[in-house]
Scaffold this motif. Structure first.
Motif, PDB file in Angstrom:
ATOM      1  N   LEU A 236       2.052   4.515   4.375  1.00  0.00           N
ATOM      2  CA  LEU A 236       0.609   4.366   4.555  1.00  0.00           C
ATOM      3  C   LEU A 236       0.112   4.963   5.873  1.00  0.00           C
ATOM      4  CD1 LEU A 236       0.058   0.685   3.303  1.00  0.00           C
ATOM      5  CD2 LEU A 236      -0.364   2.811   2.059  1.00  0.00           C
ATOM      6  N   ARG A 237       1.006   5.618   6.604  1.00  0.00           N
ATOM      7  CA  ARG A 237       0.607   6.118   7.925  1.00  0.00           C
ATOM      8  C   ARG A 237      -0.473   7.200   7.842  1.00  0.00           C
ATOM      9  NH1 ARG A 237       3.442   4.313  12.114  1.00  0.00           N
ATOM     10  NH2 ARG A 237       5.448   3.281  11.726  1.00  0.00           N
ATOM     11  N   ASP A 238      -0.503   7.941   6.749  1.00  0.00           N
ATOM     12  CA  ASP A 238      -1.500   9.005   6.610  1.00  0.00           C
ATOM     13  C   ASP A 238      -2.805   8.496   6.010  1.00  0.00           C
ATOM     14  OD1 ASP A 238       0.307  10.830   7.627  1.00  0.00           O
ATOM     15  OD2 ASP A 238       1.112  11.333   5.645  1.00  0.00           O
ATOM     16  N   VAL A 239      -2.861   7.212   5.682  1.00  0.00           N
ATOM     17  CA  VAL A 239      -4.079   6.637   5.110  1.00  0.00           C
ATOM     18  C   VAL A 239      -5.112   6.471   6.227  1.00  0.00           C
ATOM     19  CG1 VAL A 239      -5.075   4.623   3.963  1.00  0.00           C
ATOM     20  CG2 VAL A 239      -2.808   5.449   3.309  1.00  0.00           C
ATOM     21  N   PRO A 240      -6.362   6.884   6.002  1.00  0.00           N
ATOM     22  CA  PRO A 240      -7.390   6.703   7.032  1.00  0.00           C
ATOM     23  C   PRO A 240      -7.526   5.223   7.427  1.00  0.00           C
ATOM     24  CG  PRO A 240      -8.184   8.134   5.268  1.00  0.00           C
ATOM     25  CD  PRO A 240      -6.871   7.570   4.815  1.00  0.00           C
TER      26      PRO A 240
END
Length: 213
Positions: free
Chosen positions: A57-61
């Motif tokens: 989920l690190r690339d989730v805004p």
């Protein structure tokens, strides 16, 4: 030894089970610390661990914002720490979302579907000419095919023209047209031919696979 066994049914309820019981215990420990500066340090450490548990989920805004919200939720909104984001409230969390507004379309001729009505509305916006005429007859042929899928018997072109006239609000009138729509047998045969081709291709592929062994 058996008397000391602890069952999950007897343990504290996990608010967000995905993080596990140890994470919940860490948050409960942070709540019990009296020094706020120390609480802030532990809260940041907990956030770091939570982030490592969900690397996908690190690339989730607003990923960090989500983690802080989950931290407060798991603390039952009782953890007093300084957050870089606005703290969520229990009232907001418990608030019921507004019901979604679904399109309430109840067409008179449901077997045509909503897309046909959309195509007719688009055709009504086009200027008169060859392109509009081609589009109108394409729509009419598709309506005939939809009708035949719903009712396997043949259908007269006049029926399709009447329905098209009605659905277009009287703006598309083919009632006096000299052109005929595609005959019913061709429409149904093309459909069957397409289905047979798909099946035939599947069998050929299997045959090729068998030859390799």
């Amino acid at each position: 030894m058996i008397d000391n066994l602890e069952y999950n049914t007897e343990r504290e309820h996990l608010i967000i089970p995905e993080y596990g019981r140890h994470m919940q215990k860490m948050i409960n420990h942070a709540k019990s610390i009296e020094d706020k500066e120390e609480r802030n340090k532990i809260a940041k450490s907990i956030i770091a661990v939570m982030g490592n548990m969900q690397p996908h989920l690190r690339d989730v805004p607003d990923f960090q914002h989500k983690l802080w919200d989950q931290l407060f939720i798991m603390s039952n909104f009782e953890l007093d720490v300084d957050s870089p984001y606005e703290k969520p409230t229990k009232e907001l969390f418990d608030e019921r979302p507004e019901p979604l507004k679904y399109p309430q379309n109840h067409p008179k001729y449901r077997f045509y579907g909503n897309n046909i009505k959309t195509m007719i509305d688009v055709a009504n916006t086009w200027e008169e000419g060859d392109l509009k005429e081609a589009l109108v007859y394409t729509i009419a042929n598709h309506m005939k095919k939809c009708f035949l899928n719903w009712n396997k018997d043949t259908v007269e072109d006049t029926v399709i023209y009447d329905h098209l006239f009605e659905l277009s609000g009287g703006k598309i009138n083919l009632k006096n047209s000299d052109e005929d729509l595609t005959d019913a047998s061709s429409l149904m045969r093309n459909k069957g031919k397409f289905s047979n081709n798909k099946k035939g291709g599947h069998h050929k592929k299997n045959n090729r696979q068998r030859k390799r062994y």
